[in-house]
Design a protein around this motif. Structure first.
Motif, PDB file in Angstrom:
ATOM      1  N   TYR A   1       5.672  10.977 -13.319  1.00  0.00           N
ATOM      2  CA  TYR A   1       4.921  11.546 -14.444  1.00  0.00           C
ATOM      3  C   TYR A   1       5.845  12.379 -15.343  1.00  0.00           C
ATOM      4  N   SER A   2       6.689  13.200 -14.741  1.00  0.00           N
ATOM      5  CA  SER A   2       7.601  14.065 -15.505  1.00  0.00           C
ATOM      6  C   SER A   2       8.605  13.273 -16.330  1.00  0.00           C
ATOM      7  N   LEU A   3       9.033  12.141 -15.811  1.00  0.00           N
ATOM      8  CA  LEU A   3       9.998  11.306 -16.529  1.00  0.00           C
ATOM      9  C   LEU A   3       9.371  10.560 -17.698  1.00  0.00           C
ATOM     10  N   VAL A   4       8.261   9.881 -17.434  1.00  0.00           N
ATOM     11  CA  VAL A   4       7.771   8.910 -18.416  1.00  0.00           C
ATOM     12  C   VAL A   4       6.665   9.412 -19.336  1.00  0.00           C
TER      13      VAL A   4
ATOM     14  N   PHE B   1       0.829  -1.211   0.000  1.00  0.00           N
ATOM     15  CA  PHE B   1       0.000   0.000   0.000  1.00  0.00           C
ATOM     16  C   PHE B   1       0.865   1.263   0.000  1.00  0.00           C
ATOM     17  N   ASP B   2       1.857   1.310   0.870  1.00  0.00           N
ATOM     18  CA  ASP B   2       2.718   2.497   0.951  1.00  0.00           C
ATOM     19  C   ASP B   2       3.533   2.699  -0.320  1.00  0.00           C
ATOM     20  N   TYR B   3       3.976   1.604  -0.923  1.00  0.00           N
ATOM     21  CA  TYR B   3       4.748   1.700  -2.163  1.00  0.00           C
ATOM     22  C   TYR B   3       3.894   2.279  -3.294  1.00  0.00           C
ATOM     23  N   VAL B   4       2.683   1.761  -3.454  1.00  0.00           N
ATOM     24  CA  VAL B   4       1.784   2.257  -4.496  1.00  0.00           C
ATOM     25  C   VAL B   4       1.392   3.712  -4.212  1.00  0.00           C
ATOM     26  N   LYS B   5       1.133   4.018  -2.957  1.00  0.00           N
ATOM     27  CA  LYS B   5       0.772   5.386  -2.579  1.00  0.00           C
ATOM     28  C   LYS B   5       1.912   6.360  -2.902  1.00  0.00           C
ATOM     29  N   LYS B   6       3.135   5.912  -2.665  1.00  0.00           N
ATOM     30  CA  LYS B   6       4.304   6.750  -2.957  1.00  0.00           C
ATOM     31  C   LYS B   6       4.395   7.074  -4.444  1.00  0.00           C
ATOM     32  N   LEU B   7       4.080   6.108  -5.305  1.00  0.00           N
ATOM     33  CA  LEU B   7       4.222   6.297  -6.747  1.00  0.00           C
ATOM     34  C   LEU B   7       3.012   6.953  -7.421  1.00  0.00           C
ATOM     35  N   TYR B   8       1.828   6.828  -6.822  1.00  0.00           N
ATOM     36  CA  TYR B   8       0.624   7.264  -7.532  1.00  0.00           C
ATOM     37  C   TYR B   8      -0.304   8.175  -6.725  1.00  0.00           C
ATOM     38  N   SER B   9       0.183   8.760  -5.656  1.00  0.00           N
ATOM     39  CA  SER B   9      -0.632   9.672  -4.857  1.00  0.00           C
ATOM     40  C   SER B   9      -0.403  11.118  -5.303  1.00  0.00           C
ATOM     41  N   PRO B  10      -1.455  11.916  -5.426  1.00  0.00           N
ATOM     42  CA  PRO B  10      -1.299  13.316  -5.849  1.00  0.00           C
ATOM     43  C   PRO B  10      -0.392  14.139  -4.926  1.00  0.00           C
ATOM     44  N   SER B  11      -0.289  13.745  -3.681  1.00  0.00           N
ATOM     45  CA  SER B  11       0.526  14.515  -2.734  1.00  0.00           C
ATOM     46  C   SER B  11       1.982  14.048  -2.696  1.00  0.00           C
TER      47      SER B  11
ATOM     48  N   ILE C   1      -0.171  10.468 -12.161  1.00  0.00           N
ATOM     49  CA  ILE C   1      -0.800  11.701 -11.703  1.00  0.00           C
ATOM     50  C   ILE C   1      -0.341  12.861 -12.572  1.00  0.00           C
ATOM     51  N   LYS C   2      -1.280  13.471 -13.295  1.00  0.00           N
ATOM     52  CA  LYS C   2      -0.958  14.647 -14.115  1.00  0.00           C
ATOM     53  C   LYS C   2      -0.925  15.897 -13.245  1.00  0.00           C
ATOM     54  N   ASP C   3      -1.916  16.056 -12.400  1.00  0.00           N
ATOM     55  CA  ASP C   3      -1.967  17.173 -11.447  1.00  0.00           C
ATOM     56  C   ASP C   3      -2.783  16.720 -10.240  1.00  0.00           C
ATOM     57  N   SER C   4      -3.102  17.615  -9.348  1.00  0.00           N
ATOM     58  CA  SER C   4      -3.744  17.220  -8.093  1.00  0.00           C
ATOM     59  C   SER C   4      -5.134  16.633  -8.266  1.00  0.00           C
ATOM     60  N   THR C   5      -5.751  16.816  -9.433  1.00  0.00           N
ATOM     61  CA  THR C   5      -7.107  16.294  -9.627  1.00  0.00           C
ATOM     62  C   THR C   5      -7.242  15.341 -10.820  1.00  0.00           C
ATOM     63  N   THR C   6      -6.161  15.095 -11.555  1.00  0.00           N
ATOM     64  CA  THR C   6      -6.271  14.312 -12.785  1.00  0.00           C
ATOM     65  C   THR C   6      -5.254  13.187 -12.855  1.00  0.00           C
ATOM     66  N   ILE C   7      -5.758  11.974 -13.121  1.00  0.00           N
ATOM     67  CA  ILE C   7      -4.866  10.876 -13.469  1.00  0.00           C
ATOM     68  C   ILE C   7      -4.981  10.686 -14.984  1.00  0.00           C
TER      69      ILE C   7
END
Length: 169
Positions: A97-100, A79-89, A131-137
């Protein structure tokens, strides 16, 4: 799946795309500095749209950048690993997102459907969850279709390889 070689000069793969579709073939290769092979592995995206005569090549990153970002601590839960990679915060999610994907966005303004073929470490990235921005995946913006190769057109049961079309069933 059965593959049949038809040896026809039919339309190129790009012409099988609709106007709101694009294919992205990710590639990687070891960098040669002109004198010797280095330990750097570079990732590029080959982007193809119906209106392009040739694919656009876009540099993305050096493999060690992504390797560091995807590194998982031994104590870290799933859970923490996925949250780290895909959480808006998360800082890591913005970097991922910036890399890929961010370098490709200028090419994808009118695109709704993407056929993507990741390679190497990119097989560990959930593009639709980026995550593109705080409200958009990215799934809010694109319909993702993951493929082993973008030369395989799932819509038509067709693969274009070595100047020949192959139908499969």
């Amino acid at each position: 799946k059965n593959i049949y070689d038809v040896n026809t000069s039919g339309k190129p793969v790009r012409e099988s795309l609709e106007l709101d579709e694009a294919s992205i073939e990710f590639i990687k290769f070891q960098y040669h500095n002109g004198k010797e092979w280095t330990d750097s592995v570079l990732y590029f995206a080959l982007l193809l749209k119906k209106e392009y005569e040739y694919p656009k090549a876009q540099f993305l990153f050096e493999e060690n950048q992504l390797k560091q970002l995807l590194k998982r601590d031994s104590y870290e839960s799933d859970f923490d690993y996925v949250k780290k990679l895909y959480s808006p915060s998360s800082v890591q999610s913005r970097i991922l997102y910036s890399l890929v994907f961010k370098p490709l966005e200028n090419y994808l303004e009118d695109t709704k459907k993407l056929f993507i073929s990741p390679t190497g470490l990119l097989n560990r990235v959930a593009f639709d969850a980026l995550i593109k921005d705080s409200t958009t995946i990215l799934l809010d913006r694109y319909d993702f279709n993951y493929m082993s190769s973008t030369s395989v057109n799932e819509k038509k049961g067709l693969c274009y390889c070595n100047d020949s079309y192959y139908f499969y069933s």
